[in-house]
Write a protein that holds these residues in place. Structure first.
Motif, short mmCIF file in Angstrom:
data_model
loop_
_atom_site.label_atom_id
_atom_site.label_comp_id
_atom_site.label_asym_id
_atom_site.label_seq_id
_atom_site.Cartn_x
_atom_site.Cartn_y
_atom_site.Cartn_z
N GLU A 69 5.44 -3.23 -2.81
CA GLU A 69 5.22 -3.62 -1.34
C GLU A 69 4.26 -4.83 -1.27
OE1 GLU A 69 3.12 -1.40 2.26
OE2 GLU A 69 3.41 -0.59 0.29
N VAL A 70 3.11 -4.93 -2.12
CA VAL A 70 2.47 -6.25 -2.08
C VAL A 70 3.06 -7.50 -2.19
CG1 VAL A 70 0.46 -7.41 -2.97
CG2 VAL A 70 0.19 -4.87 -2.42
N LEU A 106 3.35 0.29 -4.77
CA LEU A 106 2.30 -0.34 -4.05
C LEU A 106 2.58 -1.86 -4.46
CD1 LEU A 106 -0.20 -0.52 -2.12
CD2 LEU A 106 -1.55 0.21 -4.15
N LEU A 164 -6.25 -2.42 -6.43
CA LEU A 164 -4.74 -2.60 -6.41
C LEU A 164 -4.31 -2.61 -7.88
CD1 LEU A 164 -2.23 -3.72 -5.11
CD2 LEU A 164 -2.79 -6.01 -5.63
N GLU A 209 3.99 5.61 -7.76
CA GLU A 209 2.89 5.14 -6.78
C GLU A 209 2.62 3.90 -7.14
OE1 GLU A 209 2.78 8.12 -8.34
OE2 GLU A 209 3.13 9.44 -6.88
#
Length: 271
Positions: free
Chosen positions: A84-85, A81, A149, A77
């Motif tokens: 993706e960022v 993330l 984040l 996960e």
């Protein structure tokens, strides 16, 4: 006689430094404490967690005396993330995701807070500020804010590969982690190689190359490429400047130079 090794730190040396990172282990049997150069290691009592240098944790893992808990960022996960960022978020189109904050600092995403690093002290009372690999950036954390984040530590690539190689059974879906790390590495390397405009400005003295958030192995692998591009751009700029000076000298000799071109090319002359 030329020096046989390339400039900078070699990948094997970077991996050696990464082995001093602290990771979290769960011992499977009682072990006595150790006195290491980096400090004493408390006795290991199962099932109590303990923080050990990565090299010692890998040794105990091979001997089946302990299991390694993956760092907070080394899960599908968080890696998904971050990927993706890095690849889709507009703010990080030409930048890298922020690194973990230093001890005593607020989150790097909190722009209103004052970043004050917390000093540490030697047994003799000397003050110093720790840096990777002497920061707890790869230990397992229980209280992680869902709004925060995830951040990649300085030795993320080396530690991830070592754990995938020697402790893949302790990771959650190691195959997916391996794929995400490969994709993330390719995206970040593409960013480093795509900044030709920034490198051109750096070669002519117009600025530097921002590498905030770049890992140690990434810097080591791209050092030759970046320095080679900057050196070649500097040579091209020098040849253009020499040609311009020769043209100006020729115009002066012919009486056609009035000095009006100096203002137009003043910025280019600054190296």
């Amino acid at each position: 006689m030329a020096f046989p090794l390339p400039r900078g730190t070699t990948p094997s040396e970077i991996g050696f430094l990464a082995e001093m990172e602290m990771v979290t282990v769960v011992p499977r049997q009682r072990l006595e404490g150790l006195e290491l150069l980096g400090g004493p290691i408390e006795p290991l009592v199962p099932p109590r967690r303990a923080s050990l240098p990565l090299w010692l944790a890998l040794l105990l893992k091979r001997q089946r005396r302990a299991n390694i808990m993956p760092p907070t960022w080394l899960h599908p996960e968080p890696l998904g993330l971050i990927l993706e960022v890095e690849s889709q978020h507009q703010d990080y189109k030409n930048a890298f995701s922020p690194p973990p904050p230093l001890p005593g600092q607020p989150s790097v995403r909190d722009h209103d807070a004052v970043p004050l690093a917390r000093p540490q002290y030697t047994p003799d009372g000397g003050r110093y500020y720790a840096s990777p690999p002497f920061l707890p950036q790869n230990t397992a954390q229980e209280n992680v804010s869902p709004d925060e984040l995830p951040a990649l530590p300085f030795h993320w690539l080396e530690i991830g590969n070592m754990l995938l190689e020697s402790a893949s059974d302790d990771l959650v879906d190691s195959d997916q982690i391996r794929r995400l790390m490969k994709d993330l590495r390719e995206v970040r390397l593409a960013k480093m190689r795509a900044g030709t405009d920034v490198l051109d400005a750096a070669a002519t003295g117009g600025g530097g190359v921002a590498l905030t958030g770049v890992g140690a192995m990434e810097v080591g692998e791209e050092r030759g490429f970046l320095t080679g591009v900057v050196d070649n751009l500097r040579k091209i700029g020098a040849s253009k400047e020499q040609a311009r000076r020769e043209q100006m000298a020729e115009q002066r000799a012919n009486g056609g130079y009035d000095g009006a071109q100096d203002d137009e090319e003043e910025d280019y002359m600054e190296f």
